[in-house]
Design a protein around this motif. Structure first.
Motif, mmCIF file in Angstrom:
data_model
loop_
_atom_site.group_PDB
_atom_site.id
_atom_site.type_symbol
_atom_site.label_atom_id
_atom_site.label_comp_id
_atom_site.label_asym_id
_atom_site.label_seq_id
_atom_site.Cartn_x
_atom_site.Cartn_y
_atom_site.Cartn_z
ATOM 1 N N GLU A 1 -8.233 2.097 -4.810
ATOM 2 C CA GLU A 1 -6.979 1.151 -4.474
ATOM 3 C C GLU A 1 -5.964 1.840 -3.599
ATOM 4 O O GLU A 1 -5.502 1.433 -2.649
ATOM 5 C CB GLU A 1 -6.346 0.873 -5.852
ATOM 6 N N CYS A 2 -5.718 3.301 -3.841
ATOM 7 C CA CYS A 2 -4.737 3.644 -3.056
ATOM 8 C C CYS A 2 -5.270 4.038 -1.461
ATOM 9 O O CYS A 2 -4.569 3.787 -0.427
ATOM 10 C CB CYS A 2 -4.816 5.331 -3.382
ATOM 11 N N LEU A 3 -6.612 4.285 -1.278
ATOM 12 C CA LEU A 3 -7.108 4.377 -0.055
ATOM 13 C C LEU A 3 -7.251 3.032 0.666
ATOM 14 O O LEU A 3 -6.973 2.943 2.083
ATOM 15 C CB LEU A 3 -8.463 5.049 0.102
ATOM 16 N N TYR A 4 -7.532 2.032 -0.192
ATOM 17 C CA TYR A 4 -7.586 0.693 0.494
ATOM 18 C C TYR A 4 -6.233 0.118 0.962
ATOM 19 O O TYR A 4 -6.149 -0.421 2.092
ATOM 20 C CB TYR A 4 -8.290 -0.314 -0.385
ATOM 21 N N VAL A 5 -5.211 0.374 -0.051
ATOM 22 C CA VAL A 5 -3.876 0.209 0.366
ATOM 23 C C VAL A 5 -3.514 0.684 1.806
ATOM 24 O O VAL A 5 -2.900 0.008 2.702
ATOM 25 C CB VAL A 5 -2.752 0.348 -0.427
ATOM 26 N N ALA A 6 -3.851 2.037 1.914
ATOM 27 C CA ALA A 6 -3.681 2.895 3.126
ATOM 28 C C ALA A 6 -4.244 2.224 4.460
ATOM 29 O O ALA A 6 -3.619 1.898 5.680
ATOM 30 C CB ALA A 6 -3.907 4.272 2.980
ATOM 31 N N LEU A 7 -5.457 1.713 3.925
ATOM 32 C CA LEU A 7 -6.267 1.147 5.069
ATOM 33 C C LEU A 7 -5.809 -0.213 5.673
ATOM 34 O O LEU A 7 -5.613 -0.511 6.740
ATOM 35 C CB LEU A 7 -7.797 1.132 4.829
ATOM 36 N N ALA A 8 -5.533 -0.891 4.633
ATOM 37 C CA ALA A 8 -5.148 -2.271 4.829
ATOM 38 C C ALA A 8 -3.607 -2.494 5.601
ATOM 39 O O ALA A 8 -3.411 -2.990 6.253
ATOM 40 C CB ALA A 8 -4.822 -2.937 3.518
ATOM 41 N N THR A 9 -2.699 -1.283 5.307
ATOM 42 C CA THR A 9 -1.430 -1.365 5.851
ATOM 43 C C THR A 9 -1.513 -1.010 7.351
ATOM 44 O O THR A 9 -1.015 -1.593 8.058
ATOM 45 C CB THR A 9 -0.589 -0.039 5.299
ATOM 46 N N PRO B 1 8.077 6.943 3.461
ATOM 47 C CA PRO B 1 6.611 6.559 3.410
ATOM 48 C C PRO B 1 6.137 5.201 3.561
ATOM 49 O O PRO B 1 6.432 4.318 2.957
ATOM 50 C CB PRO B 1 6.093 7.443 2.132
ATOM 51 N N ASP B 2 5.117 5.068 4.144
ATOM 52 C CA ASP B 2 4.315 3.826 4.339
ATOM 53 C C ASP B 2 3.311 3.562 3.212
ATOM 54 O O ASP B 2 2.994 4.563 2.716
ATOM 55 C CB ASP B 2 4.144 3.170 5.763
ATOM 56 N N GLY B 3 2.480 2.628 3.472
ATOM 57 C CA GLY B 3 1.083 2.517 2.900
ATOM 58 C C GLY B 3 0.188 3.672 3.037
ATOM 59 O O GLY B 3 -0.557 4.017 2.072
ATOM 60 N N ASP B 4 0.094 3.954 4.241
ATOM 61 C CA ASP B 4 -0.921 4.847 4.752
ATOM 62 C C ASP B 4 -0.599 6.302 4.218
ATOM 63 O O ASP B 4 -1.231 7.169 3.584
ATOM 64 C CB ASP B 4 -1.187 5.003 5.972
ATOM 65 N N ALA B 5 0.830 6.704 4.357
ATOM 66 C CA ALA B 5 1.148 8.056 3.894
ATOM 67 C C ALA B 5 1.044 7.979 2.275
ATOM 68 O O ALA B 5 0.479 9.150 1.901
ATOM 69 C CB ALA B 5 2.938 8.001 4.192
ATOM 70 N N LEU B 6 1.706 7.040 1.690
ATOM 71 C CA LEU B 6 1.585 7.239 0.134
ATOM 72 C C LEU B 6 0.003 6.981 -0.453
ATOM 73 O O LEU B 6 -0.457 7.824 -1.222
ATOM 74 C CB LEU B 6 2.397 6.097 -0.411
ATOM 75 N N GLY B 7 -0.781 5.837 0.159
ATOM 76 C CA GLY B 7 -1.955 5.809 -0.210
ATOM 77 C C GLY B 7 -3.017 6.877 -0.167
ATOM 78 O O GLY B 7 -3.713 7.218 -0.900
ATOM 79 N N SER B 8 -3.208 7.377 1.210
ATOM 80 C CA SER B 8 -4.095 8.734 1.458
ATOM 81 C C SER B 8 -3.499 9.852 0.594
ATOM 82 O O SER B 8 -4.504 10.473 0.074
ATOM 83 C CB SER B 8 -3.684 8.981 2.784
ATOM 84 N N MET B 9 -1.998 10.002 0.554
ATOM 85 C CA MET B 9 -1.676 11.174 -0.236
ATOM 86 C C MET B 9 -2.203 10.871 -1.769
ATOM 87 O O MET B 9 -2.738 11.845 -2.365
ATOM 88 C CB MET B 9 -0.187 11.470 -0.137
ATOM 89 N N LEU B 10 -1.825 9.820 -2.357
ATOM 90 C CA LEU B 10 -2.189 9.632 -3.853
ATOM 91 C C LEU B 10 -3.842 9.594 -3.963
ATOM 92 O O LEU B 10 -4.160 10.186 -5.292
ATOM 93 C CB LEU B 10 -1.344 8.441 -4.401
ATOM 94 N N GLY B 11 -4.286 8.916 -3.133
ATOM 95 C CA GLY B 11 -5.870 8.794 -3.347
ATOM 96 C C GLY B 11 -6.524 10.121 -3.281
ATOM 97 O O GLY B 11 -7.303 10.405 -4.122
ATOM 98 N N LEU C 1 1.017 1.663 -7.489
ATOM 99 C CA LEU C 1 -0.183 2.424 -6.837
ATOM 100 C C LEU C 1 -0.673 3.529 -8.212
ATOM 101 O O LEU C 1 0.123 4.166 -8.608
ATOM 102 C CB LEU C 1 0.330 3.217 -5.718
ATOM 103 N N PRO C 2 -2.283 3.601 -8.046
ATOM 104 C CA PRO C 2 -2.801 4.677 -8.972
ATOM 105 C C PRO C 2 -2.216 5.945 -8.734
ATOM 106 O O PRO C 2 -1.927 6.163 -7.513
ATOM 107 C CB PRO C 2 -4.166 4.329 -8.773
ATOM 108 N N GLY C 3 -2.105 7.115 -9.377
ATOM 109 C CA GLY C 3 -1.523 8.335 -9.133
ATOM 110 C C GLY C 3 -0.172 8.498 -8.896
ATOM 111 O O GLY C 3 0.188 9.637 -8.665
ATOM 112 N N MET C 4 0.437 7.413 -9.215
ATOM 113 C CA MET C 4 2.198 7.643 -9.115
ATOM 114 C C MET C 4 2.925 8.743 -9.910
ATOM 115 O O MET C 4 3.694 9.459 -9.588
ATOM 116 C CB MET C 4 2.685 6.360 -9.657
ATOM 117 N N ASP C 5 1.945 9.202 -10.965
ATOM 118 C CA ASP C 5 2.459 10.153 -11.846
ATOM 119 C C ASP C 5 2.189 11.500 -11.199
ATOM 120 O O ASP C 5 3.031 12.606 -11.547
ATOM 121 C CB ASP C 5 1.488 10.272 -13.095
#
Ligand code: AMP
Ligand code: MN
Ligand code: MN
Length: 323
Positions: free
Chosen positions: A150-158, A21-31, A61-65
């Motif tokens: 933060e999750c969605l931003y990491v995804a977008l920035a990646t 997984p990259d930033g978009d995969a993890l960020g969009s999913m956790l967000g 990333l937030p939501g790691m739990d």
């Protein structure tokens, strides 16, 4: 949306993103997962196929739990939501979770998406899957908070290469503005996900870049630059596989080449191949022809043999698609 409203509140919801997984995969999913929680959904898991290793830049990333290893993911979820996955092959063993679910929703932005979900929210104009995720959260009436943002931003920035790529449209900056307005700190986030790596990674980069080769006559005279990185390289410098992914960025800066290729060792004779173009060549056509996928200017596939074999195959496909 009806599928989510119907099955999410009381059922088990399994979120899945692509292998490696990259930033978009993890960020969009956790967000999105954090958004479901805000809706009051109590049984949410997030997972991805393969070894349970989150790349260092994304561990905070937030939501790691929400994340669980593949074997612990609900075997028979009521609702499956898939993120940033263009084809079932990118789901590994988790593909078997789709059939038992009452609904399988796919959020994605790859033009090459095969439409394997029951409900496919695929926007090829979106710069990242997180754009699709934010729109859906908004339609579901979930307000953004700093964690989701933060999750969605990491995804977008990646996926926009830090807001540098062509798809950095007004829509992208408008979304970034909404995310930043929640109070997240873009400077801290960028430093963490793009500008921090171990000393050993820098030494590894030096070696891998030193072995790069250039052929300005390849790709119909548009030029191609390539290099490879092996498991032995990683071991010598004590590095984890994720550090290989950032190597494509210095390689694609080469002025004499439209096409950049990074060949990353996965197994004995198995390689993850990253392709980038500055615009003269559609590398997704090459990737799809090699059994992979992606976007016009950024694509990838799994190659076999030696790095030399993989590079020859890419050159041949490039020539084929130029005609
Ligand atoms: P990467 O080079 O891994 O950063 O990937 C660039 C783009 O190509 C991403 O949009 C990926 O989704 C896509 N991609 C990479 N590898 C594969 C693969 N083996 N199969 C399908 N798509 C891929
Ligand atoms: Mn991705
Ligand atoms: Mn993406």
């Amino acid at each position: 949306m009806a599928a989510i409203r119907e099955h999410a509140p009381a059922g088990r919801v399994l979120l899945i993103c692509h292998v490696n997984p990259d930033g978009d995969a993890l960020g969009s999913m956790l967000g999105f997962g954090l958004g479901l929680r805000r809706m009051g959904v109590s049984q949410v898991q997030a997972t991805f196929p393969g070894e349970f290793e989150v790349p260092e830049p994304f561990v905070a990333l937030p939501g790691m739990d929400l994340l669980v290893p593949e074997p612990q993911a609900y075997p028979d979820p009521d609702l499956v939501i898939v993120f940033d996955v263009a084809a079932e092959s990118r789901l590994g063993g988790l593909v078997d979770r789709l059939a038992p679910a009452k609904a399988a929703v796919v959020l994605d932005h790859h033009a090459s998406n095969t439409g394997f979900g029951g409900i496919n929210l695929v926007d090829a104009e979106a710069a990242a899957t997180s754009v699709v995720a934010e729109e859906l959260l908004s339609r579901l009436g979930v307000p953004l908070d700093a964690g989701i943002a933060e999750c969605l931003y990491v995804a977008l920035a990646t996926d926009t290469g830090s807001f540098k790529f062509d798809m950095t449209t007004p829509r992208v900056h408008e979304m970034a503005a909404r995310l930043i307005a929640t109070g997240i700190r873009p400077g801290d986030i960028s430093r963490r996900i793009f500008d921090t790596r171990p000393f050993g990674a820098m030494k590894l980069f030096a070696e891998v870049l030193a072995r790069a080769a250039l052929d300005p006559t390849a790709a119909g005279g548009h030029g191609m630059v390539w290099t490879h990185v092996t498991q032995a390289d990683l071991e010598r410098h004590g590095q984890r596989p994720y550090v290989m992914d950032a190597l494509i960025d210095p390689v694609r800066t080469v002025a004499e080449a439209d096409v950049a290729v990074l060949v990353k060792q996965l197994g004995e004779a198995e390689w993850a191949v990253s392709l980038r173009s500055k615009g003269a060549v559609d590398v997704s056509a090459v990737a799809v022809a090699m059994g992979g996928g992606g976007h016009r200017l950024a694509a990838g596939f799994t190659g076999y043999g030696t790095p030399g074999d993989v590079v020859v195959a890419v050159r041949e496909k490039l020539d084929q698609f130029l005609i």
